[in-house]
Design a protein around this motif. Structure first.
Motif, short mmCIF file in Angstrom:
data_model
loop_
_atom_site.label_atom_id
_atom_site.label_comp_id
_atom_site.label_asym_id
_atom_site.label_seq_id
_atom_site.Cartn_x
_atom_site.Cartn_y
_atom_site.Cartn_z
N CYS A 198 -34.38 38.21 45.39
CA CYS A 198 -35.41 37.20 45.63
C CYS A 198 -36.24 36.84 44.39
N GLY A 199 -36.36 37.74 43.43
CA GLY A 199 -37.09 37.45 42.20
C GLY A 199 -38.56 37.79 42.19
N ALA A 200 -39.12 38.24 43.31
CA ALA A 200 -40.56 38.55 43.35
C ALA A 200 -40.93 39.66 42.38
N CYS A 201 -39.99 40.52 42.05
CA CYS A 201 -40.26 41.69 41.22
C CYS A 201 -39.93 41.48 39.74
N THR A 202 -39.74 40.23 39.32
CA THR A 202 -39.29 39.95 37.96
C THR A 202 -40.32 40.35 36.91
N VAL A 203 -39.84 41.08 35.90
CA VAL A 203 -40.61 41.45 34.72
C VAL A 203 -39.72 41.13 33.51
N HIS A 204 -40.28 41.28 32.32
CA HIS A 204 -39.47 41.11 31.11
C HIS A 204 -39.16 42.48 30.52
N MET A 205 -37.91 42.65 30.14
CA MET A 205 -37.49 43.83 29.40
C MET A 205 -36.94 43.31 28.08
N ASN A 206 -37.65 43.61 27.01
CA ASN A 206 -37.31 43.06 25.68
C ASN A 206 -37.18 41.54 25.72
N GLY B 105 -32.54 31.48 41.40
CA GLY B 105 -32.48 32.83 41.98
C GLY B 105 -33.82 33.36 42.46
N ASN B 106 -34.88 32.61 42.26
CA ASN B 106 -36.20 33.02 42.73
C ASN B 106 -36.51 32.29 44.03
N ILE B 107 -36.75 33.06 45.07
CA ILE B 107 -36.99 32.48 46.39
C ILE B 107 -38.49 32.26 46.61
#
Length: 152
Positions: free
Chosen positions: A45-53, A130-132
């Motif tokens: 769902c994309g609610a948990c998206t963070v950046h890694m590098n 991909g983000n709901i």
């Protein structure tokens, strides 16, 4: 349990958690960074998206042991004053309804604008698909990303 030294939002933070603990729960439950949301738990769902590098990642399925020395940025670290072009555009376009998905939407869009500062509408749609958003604010999200791209 192992102790993880993590680089999050420009700070060195430690977490004493099991190696398979998802980064999402380390952020929320152990470090108090609650801007990153739990949505589905299966990276859909994309609610948990963070950046890694600098790359958008779904933190609900990313074990903390995989982070190693990566630099993590959460919505709290995107801008100290809430003045990132995306945050300003979100406000100007009045994107949020319930607001639950917004941190993940903004983090996904921020990764896009970092690698492509002036995306086309199609590139925005392809990245954001991909983000709901359960409220269906997709047209305002797209408008806000496009607006932010003019201010970068």
């Amino acid at each position: 349990m192992p102790v993880y030294n993590l680089q999050i939002n420009g700070q060195q933070l430690t977490a004493d958690v099991a190696e398979d603990t998802p980064l999402l729960w380390v952020l929320r439950d152990h470090l108090g960074l609650v801007g990153t949301k739990y949505g589905c738990g299966i990276a859909q769902c994309g609610a948990c998206t963070v950046h890694m590098n600098g790359t958008a990642m779904r933190s609900c399925s990313l074990p903390v042991s995989a982070v190693k020395t990566a630099v993590i940025t959460t919505i709290e670290g995107l801008s100290a004053n809430g003045d990132h072009p995306l945050q300003l555009a979100w406000d100007e376009i009045d994107v949020p309804q319930c607001g639950y998905c917004q941190a993940g939407q903004i983090m996904t869009a921020a990764a896009l604008l970092k690698r492509n500062p002036h995306p086309t509408i199609k590139e925005i749609e392809d990245t954001m698909h991909g983000n709901i958003c359960r409220c269906g604010a997709y047209h305002r999200i797209r408008e806000a990303v496009k607006l932010a791209s003019t201010k970068i």
